[in-house]
Motif scaffolding. Structure first.
Motif, mmCIF file in Angstrom:
data_model
loop_
_atom_site.group_PDB
_atom_site.id
_atom_site.type_symbol
_atom_site.label_atom_id
_atom_site.label_comp_id
_atom_site.label_asym_id
_atom_site.label_seq_id
_atom_site.Cartn_x
_atom_site.Cartn_y
_atom_site.Cartn_z
ATOM 1 N N PHE A 85 1.448 11.032 2.819
ATOM 2 C CA PHE A 85 0.820 10.321 1.705
ATOM 3 C C PHE A 85 1.539 9.008 1.442
ATOM 4 N N LEU A 144 3.102 7.057 3.365
ATOM 5 C CA LEU A 144 2.822 5.968 4.315
ATOM 6 C C LEU A 144 1.349 5.571 4.311
ATOM 7 N N SER A 145 0.600 6.080 3.363
ATOM 8 C CA SER A 145 -0.837 5.766 3.228
ATOM 9 C C SER A 145 -1.622 6.142 4.480
ATOM 10 N N TYR A 199 -6.148 8.082 -8.386
ATOM 11 C CA TYR A 199 -4.997 7.185 -8.539
ATOM 12 C C TYR A 199 -5.243 6.176 -9.661
ATOM 13 N N ILE A 214 -6.803 3.106 5.308
ATOM 14 C CA ILE A 214 -6.218 1.821 4.913
ATOM 15 C C ILE A 214 -5.659 1.083 6.127
ATOM 16 N N SER A 228 -5.129 -1.887 -1.752
ATOM 17 C CA SER A 228 -5.335 -1.543 -0.336
ATOM 18 C C SER A 228 -6.395 -0.472 -0.182
ATOM 19 N N ILE A 229 -6.439 0.455 -1.115
ATOM 20 C CA ILE A 229 -7.356 1.577 -0.925
ATOM 21 C C ILE A 229 -8.790 1.166 -1.287
ATOM 22 N N MET A 251 -6.105 7.568 5.090
ATOM 23 C CA MET A 251 -6.935 7.003 4.014
ATOM 24 C C MET A 251 -7.769 5.826 4.517
ATOM 25 N N ILE A 265 -9.760 9.064 -3.472
ATOM 26 C CA ILE A 265 -8.339 8.996 -3.854
ATOM 27 C C ILE A 265 -8.140 7.829 -4.820
ATOM 28 N N GLY A 306 4.377 7.644 -6.043
ATOM 29 C CA GLY A 306 5.140 8.760 -5.475
ATOM 30 C C GLY A 306 6.541 8.358 -5.045
ATOM 31 N N ASN A 307 6.702 7.123 -4.633
ATOM 32 C CA ASN A 307 8.025 6.683 -4.172
ATOM 33 C C ASN A 307 9.049 6.682 -5.293
ATOM 34 N N SER A 332 -1.049 -0.528 -4.262
ATOM 35 C CA SER A 332 -1.631 0.586 -3.505
ATOM 36 C C SER A 332 -3.140 0.649 -3.738
ATOM 37 N N LEU A 333 -3.538 0.471 -4.985
ATOM 38 C CA LEU A 333 -4.978 0.529 -5.290
ATOM 39 C C LEU A 333 -5.756 -0.585 -4.595
ATOM 40 N N GLY A 372 4.219 3.390 -3.582
ATOM 41 C CA GLY A 372 3.347 3.713 -4.721
ATOM 42 C C GLY A 372 4.099 4.549 -5.742
ATOM 43 N N SER A 377 0.826 -1.193 0.000
ATOM 44 C CA SER A 377 0.000 0.000 0.000
ATOM 45 C C SER A 377 0.867 1.251 0.000
ATOM 46 N N ALA A 378 1.888 1.228 0.854
ATOM 47 C CA ALA A 378 2.704 2.432 1.042
ATOM 48 C C ALA A 378 3.582 2.728 -0.174
HETATM 49 N N1 PFF Z 1 1.477 5.369 -0.357
HETATM 50 C C1 PFF Z 1 0.824 5.472 -1.592
HETATM 51 C C2 PFF Z 1 1.722 6.161 -2.587
HETATM 52 O O1 PFF Z 1 2.749 6.713 -2.167
HETATM 53 O O2 PFF Z 1 1.470 6.175 -3.772
HETATM 54 C C3 PFF Z 1 -0.401 6.228 -1.269
HETATM 55 C C4 PFF Z 1 -1.592 5.644 -1.898
HETATM 56 C C5 PFF Z 1 -2.171 6.306 -2.900
HETATM 57 C C6 PFF Z 1 -2.095 4.458 -1.479
HETATM 58 C C7 PFF Z 1 -3.225 5.805 -3.532
HETATM 59 C C8 PFF Z 1 -3.158 3.930 -2.122
HETATM 60 C C9 PFF Z 1 -3.682 4.620 -3.156
HETATM 61 F F1 PFF Z 1 -4.689 4.106 -3.834
#
Ligand code: PFF
Length: 472
Positions: A222, A224-225, A105, A230, A331-332, A228, A101, A26-27, A328-329, A24, A21-22
């Motif tokens: 964000f 670390l989710s 995403y 999660i 988990s959300i 949300m 979100i 962005g990382n 990530s999706l 994603g 989940s974490a």
């Molecule tokens: N930790 C995720 C990320 O950095 O992309 C955050 C996230 C976004 C989790 C969207 C789940 C998601 F659907």
């Protein structure tokens, strides 16, 4: 249809699922570019401090609330909050936020899937053309990719916690780590790669100002989710004797380590191809980096290693981004799905069907925000800026309600749940917690300066985003 709640089968199962989940999109690009533009090593230090001292306590609070109640966010807040209106509202926010979100995403994930499909089809040359992305987002081929992505997510989620989420994470997360390491090794062998490493790591404290600090906190939150729902939901899949504290720490460390490692891929790749890049000129937007800049980098790479190998490298990159996005999706989307199962007493497949349809419709609508449908592309104007539906979802849910959700859980722990009860919950499964420094720190921080900081971030975002006034 009332069944007993499913639980993760092992600590590693939870850690991989939560790390899935974490870790994603962005990382991979957002974090490394933000670090390079904002002081390199100095940003990394600030970011790590935020993860440890602000985000970890919130993460533990979310996981603790889930495990304590064995419910998804809405019912968790309602039950422990004795049905008081303000806590039901907090639970409602923690349910609607992941839903929305997921929509924004999903749009980006579907684009990544489209680009992966194109690179695998040998079309790197096509997606590297500067005008390609503009055409791509305004083309209805999107619908086919959206259906494929929805089916993949549903295929994982329909298996439930152990046979779906946990099993997929156990396969996908090691694959993701492997792909990332391979790409880092490959990129570091290119000429000039070290210039990128230098920009990424050498600290420059003169770049640190209020907005960099705010940005680092938002990125950590964000990433670390948090906020949300999660981790409340995943916490509810823990058993009473599982160790929340150690698991939370490991998830935070894994997420940060992946973001850090991604910097050793992203920046050296940029500098190997464009040695004269001025870090200031890199785009803040992960979207433009992934869909416009990176395909061009891979295309230039073909001059060095040949088109075939460049296509392989690009495919691994888009597959990496796709795996990161899918986990990530999963988990959300689990958050509103499990809430729906709980509230309406329906089976997982029924809940998934309803969520799948709702998210697909909204995603379709949001995806037409880039010119395809005029009124969706210009739904409203605030702070003097014309906004599309996609922009509104990002501004309201990602920018604004996320920190608000963080603030609400801190207030909940302090004023309703009470810090001693929260600490007792964390102590179950971790007998050392009660006497640890972490316990003293978390109890102090979560009731004092963490909510204060989040309240400031929230107020500043509302003022800046919606009224065009910067408070900080
Ligand atoms: N930790 C995720 C990320 O950095 O992309 C955050 C996230 C976004 C989790 C969207 C789940 C998601 F659907």
């Amino acid at each position: 249809m009332s069944t007993s709640r499913e639980h993760f089968s092992s600590k590693i199962g939870f850690i991989l699922a939560a790390a899935g989940s974490a870790v994603g999109i962005g990382n991979l690009v957002g974090f490394p570019v933000a670090a390079t533009k904002n002081g390199g090593g100095a940003f990394l230090i600030i970011y790590a401090l935020f993860v440890a001292f602000i985000c970890l306590p919130i993460m533990l609070a979310e996981m603790g609330l889930g495990r304590r109640t064995q419910h998804s966010p809405y019912s968790a807040y309602a039950e422990l909050g004795k049905n008081a209106i303000q806590w039901r509202l907090a639970g409602w926010f923690a349910t609607i936020t992941p839903f929305m979100i997921a929509v924004f995403y999903m749009v980006i994930t579907v684009w990544i899937f489209g680009y992966l499909f194109q690179t695998l089809s040998g079309n790197l040359e096509v997606i590297a053309q500067p005008e390609y992305f503009g055409h791509f987002v305004n083309d209805y081929s999107f619908v086919g990719y959206l259906i494929a992505v929805t089916l993949i997510i549903n295929f994982i989620l329909v298996g439930g916690v152990r046979k779906g989420i946990e099993r997929a994470s156990k396969i996908l997360m090691p694959t993701l780590f492997l792909m990332l390491i391979l790409l880092v090794i490959f990129v570091l062998t290119l000429d000039n790669a070290m210039a990128g490493v230098e920009f990424y790591l050498v600290p420059d404290f003169s770049k640190i100002d209020g907005s960099v600090i705010n940005g680092a906190l938002a990125q950590a939150f964000f990433s670390l989710s948090l906020g949300m729902g999660i981790l409340i939901t995943y916490g509810s899949y823990f058993r009473r004797n599982d160790d929340i504290v150690t698991s939370g720490k490991l998830v935070a460390i894994t997420d940060t380590a992946v973001a850090f490692t991604a910097g050793l891929m992203t920046l050296p790749a940029i500098f190997a191809i464009y040695p004269d890049t001025n870090p200031e000129s890199l785009s803040d937007s992960s979207v433009s980096m992934i869909f416009s800049f990176f395909p061009q980098i891979f295309m230039q790479l073909s001059d060095i290693i040949g088109y075939g190998f460049a296509t392989v490298a690009a495919s691994v990159f888009f597959l990496l981004a796709f795996v990161a996005a899918i986990t990530s999706l999963v988990s959300i989307i689990e958050v509103p799905t499990s809430s729906f199962m709980e509230k309406r007493n329906v089976s997982r497949s029924t809940a998934l069907l309803v969520m799948g349809i709702a998210i697909t419709i909204l995603t379709l609508l949001a995806a037409t925000s880039f010119g395809l449908v005029p009124w969706v592309s210009h739904v409203i104007t605030y702070a003097g800026i014309d906004k599309s539906l996609f922009d509104v979802i990002v501004d309201v849910f990602y920018e604004t309600i996320l920190p608000l959700n963080g603030l609400l859980i801190c207030l909940f722990v302090r004023f309703r749940w009470k810090r001693e009860n929260f600490a007792a919950e964390l102590g179950e499964g971790n007998s050392n917690y009660a006497t640890s420094f972490l316990h003293k720190y978390v109890n102090f921080a979560i009731g004092t300066f963490i909510p204060l900081i989040l309240a400031l971030v929230f107020a500043n975002t509302v003022a800046a985003k919606f009224f065009g006034v910067a408070l900080l």
